[in-house]
Design a protein around this motif. Sequence first.
Motif, mmCIF file in Angstrom:
data_model
loop_
_atom_site.group_PDB
_atom_site.id
_atom_site.type_symbol
_atom_site.label_atom_id
_atom_site.label_comp_id
_atom_site.label_asym_id
_atom_site.label_seq_id
_atom_site.Cartn_x
_atom_site.Cartn_y
_atom_site.Cartn_z
ATOM 1 N N GLY A 1 0.824 -1.206 0.000
ATOM 2 C CA GLY A 1 0.000 0.000 0.000
ATOM 3 C C GLY A 1 0.853 1.249 0.000
ATOM 4 N N ILE A 2 0.819 2.009 -1.102
ATOM 5 C CA ILE A 2 1.526 3.286 -1.193
ATOM 6 C C ILE A 2 0.486 4.376 -1.409
ATOM 7 N N ASP A 3 0.482 5.369 -0.560
ATOM 8 C CA ASP A 3 -0.472 6.467 -0.691
ATOM 9 C C ASP A 3 0.321 7.753 -0.975
ATOM 10 N N CYS A 4 0.422 8.178 -2.258
ATOM 11 C CA CYS A 4 -0.246 7.534 -3.364
ATOM 12 C C CYS A 4 0.605 7.703 -4.628
ATOM 13 N N LEU A 5 1.060 8.938 -4.928
ATOM 14 C CA LEU A 5 1.825 9.214 -6.146
ATOM 15 C C LEU A 5 3.309 9.137 -5.796
ATOM 16 N N ALA A 6 3.961 8.045 -6.231
ATOM 17 C CA ALA A 6 5.286 7.752 -5.698
ATOM 18 C C ALA A 6 6.299 7.446 -6.780
ATOM 19 N N ARG B 1 -12.190 7.734 -1.863
ATOM 20 C CA ARG B 1 -12.965 8.965 -2.020
ATOM 21 C C ARG B 1 -13.204 9.696 -0.716
ATOM 22 N N HIS B 2 -13.334 8.958 0.371
ATOM 23 C CA HIS B 2 -13.651 9.611 1.647
ATOM 24 C C HIS B 2 -12.548 10.551 2.104
ATOM 25 N N CYS B 3 -11.315 10.364 1.597
ATOM 26 C CA CYS B 3 -10.196 11.199 2.047
ATOM 27 C C CYS B 3 -10.440 12.682 1.790
ATOM 28 N N TYR B 4 -11.260 12.998 0.810
ATOM 29 C CA TYR B 4 -11.512 14.385 0.438
ATOM 30 C C TYR B 4 -12.733 14.964 1.156
ATOM 31 N N GLY B 5 -13.270 14.209 2.105
ATOM 32 C CA GLY B 5 -14.415 14.655 2.880
ATOM 33 C C GLY B 5 -15.682 13.951 2.455
ATOM 34 N N TRP B 6 -16.418 13.442 3.411
ATOM 35 C CA TRP B 6 -17.710 12.775 3.189
ATOM 36 C C TRP B 6 -18.521 13.033 4.438
ATOM 37 N N ASP B 7 -19.793 12.708 4.408
ATOM 38 C CA ASP B 7 -20.578 12.989 5.609
ATOM 39 C C ASP B 7 -20.398 11.939 6.697
ATOM 40 N N ILE B 8 -19.469 10.975 6.478
ATOM 41 C CA ILE B 8 -19.155 10.011 7.529
ATOM 42 C C ILE B 8 -17.686 10.066 7.928
ATOM 43 N N MET B 9 -16.899 10.903 7.246
ATOM 44 C CA MET B 9 -15.467 10.975 7.523
ATOM 45 C C MET B 9 -14.984 12.402 7.311
ATOM 46 N N PRO B 10 -13.916 12.790 8.021
ATOM 47 C CA PRO B 10 -13.373 14.132 7.815
ATOM 48 C C PRO B 10 -12.549 14.198 6.539
ATOM 49 N N ARG B 11 -12.224 15.401 6.124
ATOM 50 C CA ARG B 11 -11.250 15.539 5.053
ATOM 51 C C ARG B 11 -9.883 15.217 5.642
ATOM 52 N N LEU B 12 -9.242 14.193 5.074
ATOM 53 C CA LEU B 12 -7.934 13.795 5.581
ATOM 54 C C LEU B 12 -7.140 13.234 4.390
ATOM 55 N N VAL B 13 -6.539 14.148 3.621
ATOM 56 C CA VAL B 13 -5.810 13.760 2.414
ATOM 57 C C VAL B 13 -4.391 13.386 2.825
ATOM 58 N N SER B 14 -4.269 12.163 3.296
ATOM 59 C CA SER B 14 -3.033 11.702 3.910
ATOM 60 C C SER B 14 -2.022 11.247 2.871
ATOM 61 N N ALA B 15 -0.882 10.773 3.345
ATOM 62 C CA ALA B 15 0.159 10.180 2.512
ATOM 63 C C ALA B 15 0.898 9.160 3.373
ATOM 64 N N GLY B 16 1.558 8.210 2.728
ATOM 65 C CA GLY B 16 2.344 7.269 3.514
ATOM 66 C C GLY B 16 2.480 5.906 2.877
ATOM 67 N N LEU B 17 3.279 5.079 3.504
ATOM 68 C CA LEU B 17 3.404 3.665 3.158
ATOM 69 C C LEU B 17 2.506 2.925 4.143
#
Length: 788
Positions: A118-123, A191-207
């Motif tokens: 899992g790589i998030d995301c453009l690597a 899709r939820h990373c950019y905000g949804w009504d069940i999750m916050p906006r959290l445009v993360s990165a990482g391995l």
Amino acid sequence: MMRRILAICFLATAFGFLSAAQERISLNGSWDLEFWEQEGEAVTDPAAVTSLKTTKLSAMVPGNVELDLLAAGIIKDPSIGNNIYDLRPYEFCQWMYSKTFNAPELKEGQRFILDFEGIDCLADIWLNGEKVGSAEDAMIAHEYDVTGKVKAGGNKLQVILRSAVLEAQKYLVGTYSFRHYTESVWIRKPRHCYGWDIMPRLVSAGLWRDVSLIVREPVSITDVEWVTVDTDPATGKVSAFVDVQVKYPASKIDKVKLNVCLKKDGKVAYEMSRVLPTFAWRTEFTLDKAELWWPKGYGEPALYDGIITLTDENGKVLAADTRKVGFRTVRLDRSEMIKDGEGEFSFFVNGVRIFVRGTNWVPLDGFHSRDAKWVDSTLDMVVDLNCNMIRCWGGNVYEDTPFYDRCDREGIMVWQDFSMAGVIYPQDDEFVSKLRKEIKQVVVKFRGHPSLAIWSGNNENDNSLLWTLPTFHIDPNRDVISRKMIPEVLYEFDPTRPYLPSSPYFSEEAFQNGCQRSDLPQDHLWGPRGYYKDTFYKDTQAIFVSEIGYHGSPNKESIEKMFTKNCQYPWTKDGDWNEEWMTKSVRPLPFFVEFEGRNDLMTKQINLLFGFRPKTLDDFIGASQSTQAEAMKYFVEKFRGERFRRTGIIWWNVRDGWPIVSDAIVDYYNSKKLAYSYLWNAQRTICVLINDEENGVLPLRAVNDSLEPAEGKVKVTDVESGKVVFKGDFKVGANDRALVAGLPVPSGQGVLLIEYETGGQKNRNHYLYGAPPFDFSKYKIWMKKAGI
């Protein structure tokens, strides 16, 4: 010869023979991390990073960069209060992970494979100063052959991540993708990373998943697929086959032997051995008295050990694959639309119609590197609630193999959305080609699980198109992804399972009829979210509902964890909700207004049922949770009581993936709301319930979601007066429902307690009668007397 096959089966079962096929060297653990603000063109070469002003810290893999920032004291806990907004500047950063590692020397024919799960995301991935690959998809694994690039001694691995938000600006977005999450459509992040009504906006990165160096042997098994062709539940006869694909060098051609062994409880059920004439081989077989895999409640989810080994001329194991195998057939009978009130949307397992009691599975954590720690505890609750299906929602990542393994063992069917939600995605050939790679990998990875019951193209993309541009009447059936590309992949790699292009799905026939919700056999029922017995819910024509829910406040101890002390209560000032309640409602960014109103909606729902607007936090929590609990119970019992017309309900949802105010019945901290216990009562395999008035009486019904007839005793008592309204026996056929009695409709308001016993098990349920609003203080007394 037969003894040798049996010995190979035993050893493969006991030890897995993983080392015979490949050695996996973990690169998890501590890494070095640097970050800097991305300006202009992104930096993609580690040599260029040395000239930049960067911030350095330690990182953990699997991980998310924000968790490393938190551990370093650079940011505050983003799960508390408004702290989530502090992450916004880090969306525009680049990140470089670095790690040194030692590697063994390769033997003849072996190869080194660098595996990122899992790589998030453009690597861009660099090894010892040489670029070895790139990645553009957070949802799938990425492998790179680095043979000849790995040194026998120390090695330096570097991964540079670009800003997903800034890189998205390079693409032109189509007309029907313009919303606040437009930036997500070209980027393969959940899709939820950019905000949804069940999750916050959290445009993360990482391995965010494991990183490994694999030593791959010259002979390896590249794919195994066990396929059930047909089952006969009456006799246990099974027709099946197993496809095996291998890789071997020229020196091994016509010298490698394939051994197939199938075992149940240590006993061999089938075995075969032969020299492989080609790299891909199918073995067909029948079992006369097999144990079948059944969904929860309908029988045992029987699993066999399927053992595949490759051996040389001397019987030495060269490679092996051991996995659980379940024999079952699954099909979905559905109509394209409802006509004259008639339609179909029914799952059949082994030829038996299954009534679906399900829940939606949403992100387990805003930081997906922590997902794995939540899987078992969340599935424990799904099992406890007696669900027989999970819908994996399309705004999420794909869960990993342990999730499917557990569903296999528990008899929980999986409805798997592909990871797309809420927009129409690019129709561009380049994008579709990249997405095809993702779809193919996901299908091949999970198709062997008997729990996997259906693929769905996406979550609400059809809806999104029709909602966004309703006056243009654009046909969602022209979408090349859900109507062409995905069916092509499934046609080639998994033609055994049903496929639904979108959830809900607007067929060509339904589109031509004007896209009326009343035409849809399967639907998501959200609507006005007013009183839960409004006509929208009560008169729905939907045969099967795969989303339906109701808001409920978290428990007080959870509110105290997720809010700062001064913002827990009072929640309003001059009638306006304070900033933290807005953040937890869930508002993606402080200046967003699109998601405002959820908190008002909760107080409105309380007022509709109980006729007041709470002034204290305790009353708000209690009344909100009671409203949610009654609504969720009503939805499930309506569908169960109307079975045959209705075939299943997948409610929203079991657990939150972030500390928020939501529709979930369990919050992020695994603290259960009142709806959990109400649903527990309403979802017993054999359940006695009361539906709303029909023909002047209250129907007392027994429903049976099993393959055995059931009988028992039942007593119905009016809690307020203590009067026994009904007492008697009941009988209900296998996979059936039965009317036990027509009860007189009580006057006024109150609660009927239903106590019943069947198969030595005592259970209870209840029915809230009368028209709202109810006195909340009386309601609490009734429920306390009922012991619910």
